[in-house]
Design a protein around this motif. Structure first.
Motif, PDB file in Angstrom:
ATOM      1  N   SER A  30       0.780  -1.180  -0.330  1.00 35.09           N
ATOM      2  CA  SER A  30      -0.195   0.183   0.052  1.00 35.09           C
ATOM      3  C   SER A  30       1.072   1.278   0.284  1.00 35.09           C
ATOM      4  CB  SER A  30      -0.377   0.042   1.566  1.00 35.09           C
ATOM      5  OG  SER A  30      -0.305   0.183   2.143  1.00 35.09           O
ATOM      6  N   VAL A  31       0.383   1.966  -0.654  1.00 32.35           N
ATOM      7  CA  VAL A  31       0.518   3.716  -0.301  1.00 32.35           C
ATOM      8  C   VAL A  31       0.494   4.727  -0.487  1.00 32.35           C
ATOM      9  CG1 VAL A  31       2.660   2.553  -1.905  1.00 32.35           C
ATOM     10  CG2 VAL A  31       0.795   3.808  -3.266  1.00 32.35           C
ATOM     11  N   SER A  32       0.629   5.791   0.173  1.00 35.28           N
ATOM     12  CA  SER A  32       0.055   7.046   0.766  1.00 35.28           C
ATOM     13  C   SER A  32      -0.764   7.715  -0.313  1.00 35.28           C
ATOM     14  CB  SER A  32       1.188   7.432   2.183  1.00 35.28           C
ATOM     15  OG  SER A  32       1.599   7.180   2.694  1.00 35.28           O
ATOM     16  N   LYS A  50      -3.499   2.499  -8.457  1.00 36.80           N
ATOM     17  CA  LYS A  50      -4.170   3.259  -7.453  1.00 36.80           C
ATOM     18  C   LYS A  50      -4.463   4.509  -8.499  1.00 36.80           C
ATOM     19  CE  LYS A  50      -4.327   5.269  -3.024  1.00 36.80           C
ATOM     20  NZ  LYS A  50      -3.248   4.852  -1.405  1.00 36.80           N
ATOM     21  N   GLY A  51      -5.569   4.827  -8.459  1.00 39.62           N
ATOM     22  CA  GLY A  51      -6.116   5.972  -9.403  1.00 39.62           C
ATOM     23  C   GLY A  51      -5.089   5.932 -10.729  1.00 39.62           C
ATOM     24  N   MET A  52      -4.694   5.008 -11.105  1.00 40.09           N
ATOM     25  CA  MET A  52      -3.760   5.930 -12.766  1.00 40.09           C
ATOM     26  C   MET A  52      -4.557   7.035 -12.978  1.00 40.09           C
ATOM     27  SD  MET A  52      -2.877   1.626 -14.442  1.00 40.09           S
ATOM     28  CE  MET A  52      -4.610   1.728 -15.716  1.00 40.09           C
ATOM     29  N   THR A 268      -0.279  15.238   0.393  1.00 39.99           N
ATOM     30  CA  THR A 268       0.971  14.959   1.362  1.00 39.99           C
ATOM     31  C   THR A 268       1.916  14.488   0.438  1.00 39.99           C
ATOM     32  OG1 THR A 268      -0.169  12.725   1.816  1.00 39.99           O
ATOM     33  CG2 THR A 268      -0.419  14.737   3.475  1.00 39.99           C
ATOM     34  N   LYS A 269       3.036  15.159   0.680  1.00 38.47           N
ATOM     35  CA  LYS A 269       4.238  15.243  -0.062  1.00 38.47           C
ATOM     36  C   LYS A 269       5.119  13.460   0.786  1.00 38.47           C
ATOM     37  CE  LYS A 269       8.866  16.577  -0.797  1.00 38.47           C
ATOM     38  NZ  LYS A 269       9.799  18.096  -0.651  1.00 38.47           N
ATOM     39  N   THR A 270       4.480  12.383   0.204  1.00 37.17           N
ATOM     40  CA  THR A 270       4.947  10.749   0.374  1.00 37.17           C
ATOM     41  C   THR A 270       5.593  10.493  -1.035  1.00 37.17           C
ATOM     42  OG1 THR A 270       2.833  10.018   0.308  1.00 37.17           O
ATOM     43  CG2 THR A 270       3.434  11.254   2.090  1.00 37.17           C
ATOM     44  N   PHE A 271       6.087  10.760  -1.562  1.00 33.18           N
ATOM     45  CA  PHE A 271       6.085  10.093  -2.983  1.00 33.18           C
ATOM     46  C   PHE A 271       7.377   9.891  -2.852  1.00 33.18           C
ATOM     47  CE2 PHE A 271       7.226  14.776  -3.979  1.00 33.18           C
ATOM     48  CZ  PHE A 271       8.344  15.090  -3.944  1.00 33.18           C
ATOM     49  N   LEU A 278       7.541   1.301  -3.363  1.00 36.91           N
ATOM     50  CA  LEU A 278       6.856  -0.066  -5.778  1.00 36.91           C
ATOM     51  C   LEU A 278       8.095  -0.021  -5.929  1.00 36.91           C
ATOM     52  CD1 LEU A 278       3.442   2.482  -6.718  1.00 36.91           C
ATOM     53  CD2 LEU A 278       4.492   0.305  -5.081  1.00 36.91           C
ATOM     54  N   LEU A 279       9.136   0.851  -5.812  1.00 40.32           N
ATOM     55  CA  LEU A 279      10.674  -0.285  -6.507  1.00 40.32           C
ATOM     56  C   LEU A 279      11.072  -1.686  -6.226  1.00 40.32           C
ATOM     57  CD1 LEU A 279      12.210   3.224  -7.915  1.00 40.32           C
ATOM     58  CD2 LEU A 279      11.054   2.106  -9.080  1.00 40.32           C
TER      59      LEU A 279
END
Length: 419
Positions: A30-32, A50-52, A268-271, A278-279
């Motif tokens: 899961s990602v934020s 996810k909502g790509m 939010t800055k979670t990239f 993900l990588l």
């Protein structure tokens, strides 16, 4: 007997379960970020979604397309002069980050690309747009044309830098596709991963080399080993942010001949954290396999008695879960090629391979030789066939005549018999 049968059933079940566990990929993480995508860098296959396709204002990640069109249409050492009314006619497009380009300034494409990707200079994007298309509106048309060509479905560009506009939209999948195209240019990777760059003096800025230089620092934390966000193998990235657009980001990384691309958007800055998540998932669970190299003979096609080598137009890859040995399946139908002449290198067929009943990217095949149907031989063949038909017809006619002749003769002979 029942015990033996039961034991066999249990053994088979365990065997199947062991095989399944061996080939089953780890469950996706899961990602934020509000929207996220992970694609294979060589094939474009989506490995996480996810909502790509959700559209959003992409801010400075827009500059991925600007960089792509620049590398496609310009040489790095090209020098050009911006117009004497550059600042006036483009005033609404050059707010925010900039290198303070002046009217009539002579600039190198290379310097503008470095400022575009490292410090996200908005006026550099506009200068490149002017140079390539003559104006921002015309360049936006070129951007949208290219977006459609590479498969973008949720994108509409209004400017080359991402300043907010109600009609300016993209999606994380589309950003990832732009990154995929950029990876075809080694100059992009070189520029995007440079930590510090010093711009050349111009006729308007530091021409006498007495002032401080224009220097650009890369802000991508994935590249700095001292940062907790550092990630080995990064090929390039681009971030974007405005109050209306929120945060967007795309990055690519390569390890062990596999390349993966991620893109994110969110409030939010979670990239950075999501990128590593993900990588890591991609490199731990998937791998690229090459089916054909560019120039490999994929098959031979019999065309009017001539064997035509069908050659892979490009390197062809597919992605599979690690530990599996799946191979793509494809077929070439008889009668697929109807051309009577073509040169070596001409595109002849597009195959649609499948992997476990899942569609893969098209495999384009070109001719490995020149071919021209010999019309003289074709006419001779036609004539020969006609002669054979006529000969058979004549033979049947002669046999029929002889049969009739002997039948009549026999009847006459019978009339001369007296009892």
């Amino acid at each position: 007997m029942k015990k033996i049968a039961c034991a066999i059933f249990i053994l088979i079940t365990l065997t199947l379960n062991i095989g399944f566990e061996t080939y089953a990929a780890t469950a996706p993480p899961s990602v934020s970020s509000d929207n996220a995508v992970l694609i294979d860098g060589k094939t474009g296959e989506v490995l996480y979604d996810k909502g790509m396709n959700s559209p959003f204002p992409p801010a400075s990640t827009t500059k991925l397309m600007t960089a792509l069109l620049t590398l496609e249409n310009c040489k790095l050492e090209d020098t050009f002069t911006v117009s004497n009314d550059f600042l006036t006619k483009n005033s609404k497009y050059i707010d925010g980050n900039r290198i303070y380009i002046e009217n009539g300034e002579q600039l190198k494409v290379k310097d503008l690309l470095y400022s575009l990707l490292l410090m996200s200079a908005n006026d550099s994007a506009v200068a490149l747009a002017d140079h390539i298309s003559g104006s921002v509106p015309e360049f936006a048309k070129l951007m949208n044309k290219k977006a459609k060509e590479i498969g973008c479905t949720s994108t509409n560009f209004e400017n080359p830098n991402g300043l907010y506009d109600g009609k300016h939209r993209s999606s994380v999948k589309d950003l990832a596709l732009m990154m995929k195209e950029l990876l075809k240019y080694p100059d992009f990777t070189k520029i995007s991963t440079t930590l510090v760059y010093e711009m050349s003096p111009t006729n308007k800025f530091n021409a006498d080399k007495t002032k401080s230089t224009r220097k650009f620092w890369n802000e991508d934390k994935l590249l700095f080993k001292q940062s907790s966000a550092y990630y080995e193998g990064v090929l390039g990235s681009k971030s974007g942010y405005t109050v209306q657009s929120f945060h967007s980001f795309s990055a690519a990384a390569s390890r062990n001949n596999s390349t993966f691309i991620v893109a994110f958007h969110g409030k939010t800055k979670t990239f950075y954290e999501d990128t590593k998540t993900l990588l890591n998932y991609a490199f731990n669970n998937f791998e690229d396999k090459k089916l054909f190299s560019k120039g490999d003979v994929v098959a031979y096609y019999n065309l009017n008695g001539t064997k035509i080598p069908l050659v892979a137009a490009d390197d062809y890859y597919y992605v599979i879960p690690k530990g599996t040995q799946y191979k793509p399946q494809y077929s070439i139908k008889k009668g697929s090629i109807k051309k009577v002449s073509f040169n070596k290198g001409a595109e002849l067929l597009t195959l649609k391979p499948k992997l476990n009943n899942k569609d893969l990217p098209d495999l384009k095949l070109i001719s490995g030789t020149n071919y021209k149907l010999n019309t003289i031989e074709t006419n001779n063949s036609y004539n020969n066939s006609l002669y054979i038909i006529l000969a058979v017809f004549c033979l049947i006619l002669i046999i029929g005549c002889l049969f009739t002749f002997f039948k009549i003769k026999a009847k006459r002979a019978n009339k001369n018999i007296y009892y």
